[in-house]
Design an enzyme around this catalytic site. Structure first.
Site, PDB file in Angstrom:
ATOM      1  N   HIS A   1       9.659  16.162 -23.385  1.00  0.00           N
ATOM      2  CA  HIS A   1       8.638  17.393 -23.035  1.00  0.00           C
ATOM      3  C   HIS A   1       7.494  16.443 -21.812  1.00  0.00           C
ATOM      4  O   HIS A   1       7.934  14.975 -21.148  1.00  0.00           O
ATOM      5  CB  HIS A   1       7.689  17.026 -24.026  1.00  0.00           C
TER       6      HIS A   1
ATOM      7  N   HIS B   1      12.113  27.164 -21.136  1.00  0.00           N
ATOM      8  CA  HIS B   1      10.695  26.843 -21.564  1.00  0.00           C
ATOM      9  C   HIS B   1      11.083  27.977 -23.229  1.00  0.00           C
ATOM     10  O   HIS B   1      11.134  27.235 -24.490  1.00  0.00           O
ATOM     11  CB  HIS B   1       9.562  28.270 -20.846  1.00  0.00           C
TER      12      HIS B   1
ATOM     13  N   ASP C   1      10.156  22.468 -30.241  1.00  0.00           N
ATOM     14  CA  ASP C   1      11.470  23.071 -30.580  1.00  0.00           C
ATOM     15  C   ASP C   1      12.073  22.289 -31.072  1.00  0.00           C
ATOM     16  O   ASP C   1      12.864  23.665 -32.190  1.00  0.00           O
ATOM     17  CB  ASP C   1      11.560  23.374 -29.294  1.00  0.00           C
TER      18      ASP C   1
END
Length: 486
Positions: A339, A300, A395
């Site tokens: 994702h 996460h 990210d």
């Protein structure tokens, strides 16, 4: 030839009903379930009861109704929400109806936080009061500071952050439903608002303290005359300069945009934890600690850190093809692509790529950006990755920006959790005010042993010690002095 009248044709058309019919082939029973907002209640399936089949385990509880098994909540909605909407197929994200691209371009983090929590963009007077309250709730109690100072210098900053928020609940007994009553936040909106501004204000201070512990420097008191992200950078970086020192406004702006992008993302793992824990009516500080612990995990909040380690391992543009081949052969892991929700490009990654140039202008171009661009271009031209909907996510780029700004890798999750606190609080507030809050209690499908009787230890079959069926020998360091026999 007879021609049917318009009225007879119309009457023969069956109007579709907004329901779904489920037939239980075990019993022949059918149930009609109403569809609301393209969803059906899972509890409807409890009506489908059947007798045990021959030889069936009684632990299946078949006569008590059918259960829905959905490991990791792949297709189960746990709440109805008005906060954030994601269209994963189109790569679209909006908060309270506002597209993320517009908020990133025109809003600020504190304004976006207000939008998430209270449902509308604040007026000028609301914005001024909101900012004043948060920036004047940044100080942390001295006793709590002393506790935080006791953390080891090599503690992970997220461990410090989580521990501080868990302890913070002890410093606000008036905010604890266990002490003050279950309905304190329903009956006292002022008390709820006070905890919201307290938590948002102190999140940056605790984050800066975690950073200062890491570099073995004394804590820097917050300043209420700076913006939210300016104050965070000031508390992290101020040394012996005069009090007039201010962080570079371009870096503060870049961080503010990153905070907007990370503010909320619907029912992700940590927000679901916030809602789950909050359903027990525990205080919001404990809820934030629990949610932060969920975000702490490398699947996460630690994903952007993993991206940097991956790019560092690749090393150069020339090594990208070899690395991608290794990924296809399951010998390497590809981080920062794909994702759980998005099936197209993460919309936040488009904005964040532009922020990178703003940071590079101040801090210099991060060398790993060349590897990142080459890896992204190669993957997007490869059918293996595009067919699997593996596109760069937020990210992938955020870690490069944080690295360019000089943040250590283990501080990346803290820069994720601080802005996500506003999303946590928005969902916590929505849950309490919904009037539908019930303690979260997922069901399970039991597949363990059937009933068996206890056997005294003397009568049990001896088994060898293996990791499969019990505790293995644990290596300990024991001084030879203690092994001396008398």
């Amino acid at each position: 030839m007879a021609i049917a009248s318009a009225s007879s044709v119309t009457s023969s058309v069956v109007k579709p009903r907004n329901t779904i019919t489920v037939v239980d082939n075990r019993t022949g029973k059918s149930i009609e379930i109403e569809i609301t907002n393209n969803s059906i209640p899972a509890t409807a399936f409890s009506q489908l009861k059947a007798p045990y089949a021959d030889g069936e385990r009684t632990e299946n509880d078949t006569p008590y109704g059918l259960r829905i098994l959905d490991p990791s909540f792949i297709n189960t909605a746990m709440i109805q929400s008005e906060i954030t909407y994601i269209d994963g197929n189109k790569g679209f994200l909006m908060h309270r109806g506002y597209p993320i691209e517009q908020l990133a371009e025109k809003s600020s983090y504190l304004e976006t936080a207000y939008l998430l929590i209270y449902g509308e963009l604040p007026s000028k007077s609301q914005s001024d009061l909101w900012t004043w309250e948060i920036m004047h709730h940044t100080f942390v109690a001295d006793d709590l500071q002393q506790m935080i100072r006791q953390m080891r210098y090599d503690s992970h900053p997220m461990s410090v952050f989580i521990s501080a928020f868990a302890a913070m609940s002890a410093f606000a007994p008036e905010a604890n439903p266990s002490l003050q009553g279950n309905d304190i936040y329903i009956n006292n909106k002022g008390l709820m608002n006070k905890q919201i501004v307290r938590i948002l204000g102190k999140a940056t201070t605790v984050a800066a303290m975690a950073y200062r512990i890491r570099i073995n420097r004394p804590f820097t008191p917050p300043r209420s005359d700076l913006s939210y992200t300016e104050n965070l950078l000031y508390m992290m970086d101020h040394m012996a300069e005069p009090n007039s020192y201010r962080p570079d406004p371009r870096l503060a702006k870049a961080l503010d945009i990153l905070f907007i992008l990370h503010a909320d993302h619907e029912m992700n793992c940590s927000t679901a934890a916030m809602v789950h824990v909050g359903s027990s009516l525990v205080d919001p500080y404990s809820c934030v600690a629990a949610a932060s612990a969920a975000l702490y995990g490398p699947l996460h909040g630690g994903a952007n850190e993993a991206v940097i380690r991956m790019l560092t391992k690749i090393g150069s543009v020339e090594n990208v093809p070899v690395f991608l081949d290794a990924v296809k052969q399951k010998k390497e892991l590809l981080f920062g692509f794909g994702h759980r929700v998005y099936r197209e490009t993460d919309p936040r990654s488009k904005v964040i790529r532009e922020v990178a140039d703003m940071v590079f202008e101040v801090c210099g171009r991060e060398p790993l950006i060349e590897v990142a661009i080459a890896l992204k271009d190669a993957a997007l031209k490869d059918e293996y990755f595009t067919s699997r909907k593996l596109f760069p996510n937020v990210d992938y780029w955020s870690g490069l920006i944080y690295k360019a700004m000089g943040f250590p890798l283990d501080f990346f999750p803290v820069l994720f959790v601080v802005p996500r606190v506003s999303g946590y609080l928005a969902h916590w507030k929505q849950q309490l005010e919904s009037g539908k809050n019930k303690i979260s209690r997922p069901r399970q499908v039991y597949v363990g042993k059937s009933r068996r009787d206890y056997i005294p230890v003397e009568a049990r079959v001896e088994r060898t010690i293996t990791g499969q069926n019990g505790l293995t020998e644990i290596p300990h360091y024991i001084s030879k002095r203690r092994l001396t026999k008398i």
